[in-house]
Design an enzyme around this catalytic site. Structure first.
Site, mmCIF file in Angstrom:
data_model
loop_
_atom_site.group_PDB
_atom_site.id
_atom_site.type_symbol
_atom_site.label_atom_id
_atom_site.label_comp_id
_atom_site.label_asym_id
_atom_site.label_seq_id
_atom_site.Cartn_x
_atom_site.Cartn_y
_atom_site.Cartn_z
ATOM 1 N N THR A 196 -36.840 31.075 -31.575
ATOM 2 C CA THR A 196 -37.030 32.422 -31.014
ATOM 3 C C THR A 196 -36.603 32.484 -29.552
ATOM 4 O O THR A 196 -36.082 33.488 -29.088
ATOM 5 C CB THR A 196 -38.523 32.834 -31.142
ATOM 6 N N SER A 230 -42.307 34.776 -34.171
ATOM 7 C CA SER A 230 -41.632 34.853 -35.468
ATOM 8 C C SER A 230 -42.560 34.736 -36.668
ATOM 9 O O SER A 230 -42.291 35.356 -37.702
ATOM 10 C CB SER A 230 -40.541 33.781 -35.546
ATOM 11 N N GLN A 280 -48.017 42.088 -27.001
ATOM 12 C CA GLN A 280 -47.121 42.106 -25.837
ATOM 13 C C GLN A 280 -45.764 42.640 -26.302
ATOM 14 O O GLN A 280 -45.161 42.091 -27.231
ATOM 15 C CB GLN A 280 -46.939 40.686 -25.272
ATOM 16 N N LYS A 326 -49.395 5.340 -39.307
ATOM 17 C CA LYS A 326 -49.351 3.870 -39.340
ATOM 18 C C LYS A 326 -47.932 3.380 -39.077
ATOM 19 O O LYS A 326 -46.955 4.028 -39.462
ATOM 20 C CB LYS A 326 -49.834 3.343 -40.689
ATOM 21 N N CYS A 381 -44.722 -0.030 -46.375
ATOM 22 C CA CYS A 381 -44.749 1.298 -47.013
ATOM 23 C C CYS A 381 -45.853 1.372 -48.058
ATOM 24 O O CYS A 381 -46.557 2.372 -48.187
ATOM 25 C CB CYS A 381 -43.409 1.603 -47.677
HETATM 26 N N1 3NM Z 1 -42.055 32.384 -24.621
HETATM 27 P P1 3NM Z 1 -42.255 31.748 -31.798
HETATM 28 S S1 3NM Z 1 -41.718 30.473 -26.227
HETATM 29 C C1 3NM Z 1 -41.555 34.405 -25.950
HETATM 30 O O1 3NM Z 1 -42.443 28.975 -23.757
HETATM 31 C C2 3NM Z 1 -41.704 32.953 -25.811
HETATM 32 O O2 3NM Z 1 -42.744 30.699 -22.537
HETATM 33 C C3 3NM Z 1 -42.108 31.061 -24.703
HETATM 34 O O3 3NM Z 1 -41.723 32.323 -30.429
HETATM 35 C C4 3NM Z 1 -42.449 30.183 -23.580
HETATM 36 O O4 3NM Z 1 -43.692 32.121 -31.908
HETATM 37 C C5 3NM Z 1 -41.486 32.024 -26.811
HETATM 38 O O5 3NM Z 1 -41.414 32.448 -32.827
HETATM 39 C C6 3NM Z 1 -41.089 32.309 -28.192
HETATM 40 O O6 3NM Z 1 -42.004 30.276 -31.796
HETATM 41 C C7 3NM Z 1 -42.154 31.905 -29.200
#
Ligand code: 3NM
Length: 539
Positions: A141, A211, A42, A376, A466
């Protein structure tokens, strides 16, 4: 021309911003990504002028055609027409699908971003070919995403689609988007596949990624690594190969658990599995002693960079959130990736998870970072996990579950309610969940057991919770074929030792600690020597 059949499995979304593309050439990066195995591209560019968009889309279309991969353009129906590429992707604020379909005709692919059942319903009715469901996890992103819906939000939409009668809902394809990367892609897919034996449900057709490919130093290698991860079952699943059978009568079940417990205790002693603890300073010494006493080999290392070497030694990892800071979280993330990639079991101990906003955030971050074989915690902590997993708790419950310290506090729920919550989280996360307390409740979503051994003095010394995590990491590492029973065995070993120590000649918490360590080691030796005729545990 006919609408192309699309393989949505590894869906690349481009990004031309400085932060992701840098100085590199977009077309080169996409060409490398296609060589690495991306199955659909895309082109997403929110800022360039129309002339640039058309020029770039033409270039991209050439390399996509060469690689036999469809090109979809974000938002711009006019650019799709100008270039003659395969389709358009429409966000909620873009042109509506019906209008786009009128303009583009039946042969073009139309995808839609959806983040709720309502949006999915509208998109399917309008004739979308696929849905981009998100935002899965918060991502740098795209900061202005509408809502972070997590695994559970995606699952709800898939569930909704599965239960619609019309054909459109059955045939519509789906990908998830937001924060998908190599460290979580297998877990995301795994958690979105219903367990075998449950109702049939629509599964995702792919993952959409920006990314993790576009910003990678080597986009081809990044794409082929992701493709490999998608094509192979997750290591944490492969290791548990034994089919779980549930005995017919309660007595048979108890007997089989007794046998499994004895076997598991012997396996830990024989294998001396590594119990790798990323934990806070307060409990390091005690947890290391506990590991030795149960027959495991402790290593207390908070350095994420050495996790890959340690993970290869076949042990288990404990992530203890006791003193979570941005530094410790980055180390945890590296370790989670390392253990997930070899299938080594990981225990998440979300210490004090409900206490502060920072801890709630840390919990969400960790749960997005990878797969935990066991989570846990005490009642408050498990409630925080429930919320992070997408359960909506009533306001009154949320307020009263506000945690003050890391101690457990008084109970808010009946035993049945707790058991139900534990099993539902386990089912949702597809792992084992343990709620500790006077009675420990442990479940893998299918089988739920309670163990009422232990001693009140365990609650009066620091680090006993722990160190149970330390124990269970070793138990799961040595007994990977059934992680629930491995945990039951570890809890029984731990709690019975506490019970016997507490019933002996101890004066209080101070003398309880050495007596408890002695009993942990004695129980193991007696089981090894078959001198322990029966482990008297109450289920
Ligand atoms: N759309 P990455 S999140 C382009 O939620 C895009 O609709 C999104 O980027 C939505 O893979 C997103 O780097 C970015 O996390 C995703």
């Amino acid at each position: 021309m006919q609408k192309p059949l699309v393989d949505y499995s590894l869906y690349l979304v481009t990004d031309s911003t400085e932060a992701i593309l840098g100085e590199r050439n977009l077309v080169d990066v996409v060409e490398q990504a296609i060589a690495g195995g991306v199955t659909v591209v895309q082109y997403r560019d929110k800022t360039s002028d129309t002339g640039v968009l058309i020029h770039t889309a033409k270039e991209l279309h050439k390399i996509c055609q060469k690689g036999n991969v469809p090109l979809i353009v974000n938002d711009r129906v006019d650019v799709v027409l100008a270039v003659g590429c395969e389709g358009v992707h429409l966000g909620q604020d873009d042109m509506d699908i019906v209008t786009a379909r009128k303009i583009l005709g039946q042969d073009k692919i139309i995808g839609a971003t959806v983040s709720s059942i309502k949006e999915a319903q509208v998109a399917v009715e309008a004739g979308a070919d696929y849905l981009g469901i998100g935002t899965l996890y918060a991502t740098a992103t795209k900061k202005d995403t509408k809502s972070i819906i997590g695994i559970n939000g995606i699952r709800k939409i898939l569930y909704y689609l599965s239960h619609q009668k019309d054909d459109a809902a059955q045939i519509v394809k789906s990908v998830c988007i937001g924060g998908v990367n190599a460290s979580n892609v297998q877990r995301v897919r795994y958690q979105l596949h219903p367990p075998s034996g449950s109702q049939p449900q629509k599964v995702l057709d792919g993952v959409a990624i920006v990314s993790a490919i576009m910003a990678a130093e080597h986009p081809q290698a990044a794409a082929s690594h992701l493709k490999l991860l998608l094509d192979t079952p997750p290591p944490f699943k492969v290791k548990s190969t034994t089919a779980v059978s549930i005995p017919e009568t309660e007595q048979d079940e108890i007997n089989s658990i007794r046998t499994a417990t004895t076997k598991a205790i012997v396996a830990v002693s024989n294998q001396k599995p590594l119990s790798h603890n990323m934990t806070n300073l307060v409990v390091q010494n005690f947890a290391a002693n506990v590991a030795l006493c149960i027959g495991a080999s402790p290593i207390m290392s908070n350095n994420g960079d050495e996790a890959p070497d340690l993970a290869r030694l076949g042990g288990g990892l404990v992530i203890n959130m006791g003193t979570a800071t941005p530094d410790s979280l980055a180390n945890h993330q590296k370790a989670i990736e390392a253990y997930n990639s070899v299938g080594g079991p990981i225990v998440l101990d979300p210490v004090g998870a409900g206490a502060t906003a920072a801890r709630k955030e840390a919990l969400a971050f960790l749960m997005a970072s990878g797969y935990f074989d066991l989570i846990k915690g005490n009642e408050r902590e498990i409630m925080a996990v429930a919320r992070a997993s997408g359960f909506v708790l009533h306001d009154s419950e949320s307020k009263s579950s506000q945690q003050r310290g890391v101690d457990s506090g008084t109970s808010l729920f009946s035993f049945e309610e707790k058991a139900y919550l534990v099993s539902r989280i386990a089912l949702r996360e597809r792992n084992v969940v343990l709620m500790t307390g006077k009675v420990d409740i442990v479940s893998d979503g299918m089988r739920t057991y309670s163990i009422s051994n232990g001693h009140s003095l365990l609650g009066e010394i620091t680090g006993s919770g722990c160190a149970l995590g330390t124990t269970l990491a070793a138990y799961m590492a040595a007994n990977p074929e059934d992680k629930l029973l491995a945990c039951v065995a570890g809890i029984v070993h731990y709690d019975v030792a506490g019970q016997v120590a507490g019933a002996g000649d101890v004066q209080g918490p101070g003398t309880f600690i050495p007596a408890f360590l002695d009993q942990l080691s004695k129980t193991r030796t007696q089981v090894m020597n078959k001198a322990y005729s029966d482990i008297a545990f109450r289920m």
